[in-house]
Write an enzyme that holds these catalytic residues in place. Structure first.
Site, PDB file in Angstrom:
ATOM      1  N   THR A   1     -41.232  16.863  21.812  1.00 63.11           N
ATOM      2  CA  THR A   1     -41.524  17.532  20.548  1.00 63.11           C
ATOM      3  C   THR A   1     -42.924  18.137  20.591  1.00 63.11           C
ATOM      4  O   THR A   1     -43.813  17.650  21.282  1.00 63.11           O
ATOM      5  CB  THR A   1     -41.410  16.562  19.358  1.00 63.11           C
ATOM      6  N   GLY A   2     -43.102  19.223  19.858  1.00 60.17           N
ATOM      7  CA  GLY A   2     -44.405  19.880  19.823  1.00 60.17           C
ATOM      8  C   GLY A   2     -44.877  20.301  21.193  1.00 60.17           C
ATOM      9  O   GLY A   2     -46.041  20.082  21.559  1.00 60.17           O
ATOM     10  N   SER A   3     -43.974  20.934  21.965  1.00 57.99           N
ATOM     11  CA  SER A   3     -44.293  21.200  23.378  1.00 57.99           C
ATOM     12  C   SER A   3     -44.529  22.667  23.694  1.00 57.99           C
ATOM     13  O   SER A   3     -44.386  23.084  24.831  1.00 57.99           O
ATOM     14  CB  SER A   3     -43.173  20.648  24.266  1.00 57.99           C
ATOM     15  N   THR A   4     -44.931  23.454  22.701  1.00 53.77           N
ATOM     16  CA  THR A   4     -45.231  24.858  22.972  1.00 53.77           C
ATOM     17  C   THR A   4     -46.666  25.067  23.440  1.00 53.77           C
ATOM     18  O   THR A   4     -47.022  26.167  23.872  1.00 53.77           O
ATOM     19  CB  THR A   4     -44.986  25.726  21.727  1.00 53.77           C
TER      20      THR A   4
ATOM     21  N   TYR B   1     -56.183  10.676  10.546  1.00 52.96           N
ATOM     22  CA  TYR B   1     -55.566  10.830  11.855  1.00 52.96           C
ATOM     23  C   TYR B   1     -55.551   9.496  12.598  1.00 52.96           C
ATOM     24  O   TYR B   1     -54.523   9.078  13.139  1.00 52.96           O
ATOM     25  CB  TYR B   1     -56.329  11.881  12.663  1.00 52.96           C
TER      26      TYR B   1
ATOM     27  N   GLY C   1     -50.653  22.764  24.619  1.00 48.48           N
ATOM     28  CA  GLY C   1     -51.426  21.546  24.776  1.00 48.48           C
ATOM     29  C   GLY C   1     -50.773  20.468  25.603  1.00 48.48           C
ATOM     30  O   GLY C   1     -50.113  20.723  26.618  1.00 48.48           O
ATOM     31  N   ILE C   2     -50.963  19.220  25.185  1.00 45.64           N
ATOM     32  CA  ILE C   2     -50.459  18.066  25.916  1.00 45.64           C
ATOM     33  C   ILE C   2     -48.942  18.114  26.030  1.00 45.64           C
ATOM     34  O   ILE C   2     -48.375  17.852  27.104  1.00 45.64           O
ATOM     35  CB  ILE C   2     -50.913  16.755  25.243  1.00 45.64           C
ATOM     36  N   GLY C   3     -48.264  18.445  24.941  1.00 41.19           N
ATOM     37  CA  GLY C   3     -46.807  18.489  24.973  1.00 41.19           C
ATOM     38  C   GLY C   3     -46.280  19.489  25.981  1.00 41.19           C
ATOM     39  O   GLY C   3     -45.285  19.234  26.671  1.00 41.19           O
TER      40      GLY C   3
ATOM     41  N   SER D   1     -53.329   8.034  20.729  1.00 41.77           N
ATOM     42  CA  SER D   1     -54.703   8.509  20.918  1.00 41.77           C
ATOM     43  C   SER D   1     -55.667   7.343  20.951  1.00 41.77           C
ATOM     44  O   SER D   1     -55.378   6.260  20.406  1.00 41.77           O
ATOM     45  CB  SER D   1     -55.067   9.448  19.765  1.00 41.77           C
TER      46      SER D   1
END
Length: 264
Positions: free
Chosen positions: A13-16, A154, A18-20, A141
């Site tokens: 998820t959220g892989s467009t 966060y 950065g880390i993903g 994190s």
């Protein structure tokens, strides 16, 4: 160490970006069929193209969906009813004075950083347990352990993520399914670049801004530099493999020694 994820389907998820995105590339390079996810269809398509370029011959596809939303998650699950590897990477962060964070913002952070992963884990874990194999990984994190003054909302959501991971690992006990968190330290992503600029000043040259940020805001780091996303991805690829079969319920640190403790 030979890591072969051939025959495994992985959702990140959220892989467009950065880390993903680095995780999606790493899993594809290891042979997994990778599903890239993000909210924007155009960005998902572009990310799929970059993964394919980095992992020639890999099976890669994209599913645009907002998994922090009930309807969006339902749409993704309808398109992808089973996975072998679930990487709950989606997350948001941003600096804000603690006394100015209102209830709506607290709820938004919990919806994105905690409940999105809970929702997908709840959906995919039963199938993994029935098949006798599965990997659920949540990208947490160092802020889960060292609550940052500049964004306590966060940090609290990342702490909750560790508890959720431990709980679901107990649910999957004895089934061949492992559930772990990966504690990422200060990482070089576009979002972190923006945070550094906000905290240090937009007119400061990047190399100097990074050094000042690490010196002033993350002095505990033993690495003394920002971590590259691919370094986080390396841990995720290992934990996704058969080689990590005895590691579950854990919080694995890729934090550059930032957390000043023997255990998280």
């Amino acid at each position: 160490m030979d890591i072969d994820l051939s025959g495994r389907t992985a959702l990140v998820t959220g892989s467009t970006q950065g880390i993903g995105h680095a995780i999606a590339i790493g899993l594809a390079q290891a042979g997994a069929e990778v599903v890239v996810n993000g909210r924007d269809a155009a960005r998902v398509a572009a990310a799929v193209g970059r993964v394919r370029e980095s992992a020639p011959g890999a099976a890669v596809r994209g599913i645009p969906a907002d998994v922090a939303d009930d309807e969006g998650a339902a749409g993704l699950l309808a398109s992808l009813p089973e996975v072998d590897v679930l990487v709950n990477n989606l997350g948001i962060f941003g600096a804000q004075p603690a006394l100015e964070i209102d209830d709506a913002e607290w709820r938004r952070y919990f919806e994105v950083n905690v409940l999105a992963g809970v929702r997908l884990t709840r959906a995919y874990l039963p199938g993994m347990m029935e098949r006798g194999f599965g990997r659920v990984l949540s990208i947490s994190s160092d802020s889960a352990v060292v609550t940052p003054l500049e964004m306590i909302h966060y940090g609290v959501t990342k702490t909750a993520q560790l508890a959720v991971t431990r709980g679901f690992a107990k649910v999957a006990a004895g089934t061949g399914v492992t559930v772990n968190s990966v504690l990422a330290g200060p990482t070089h992503t576009g979002g972190v670049e923006a945070l550094v600029a906000e905290m240090v000043g937009e007119d400061v040259e990047w190399d100097e801004a990074q050094r000042r940020f690490m010196r002033e805001s993350r002095p505990q780091s033993l690495l003394q530099r920002l971590i590259e996303p691919s370094e986080i991805a390396n841990m995720v690829v290992y934990l996704s493999s058969d080689l990590a079969s005895a590691t579950t319920g854990g919080a694995l640190r890729v934090d550059g020694g930032y957390v000043d403790a023997i255990l998280p």
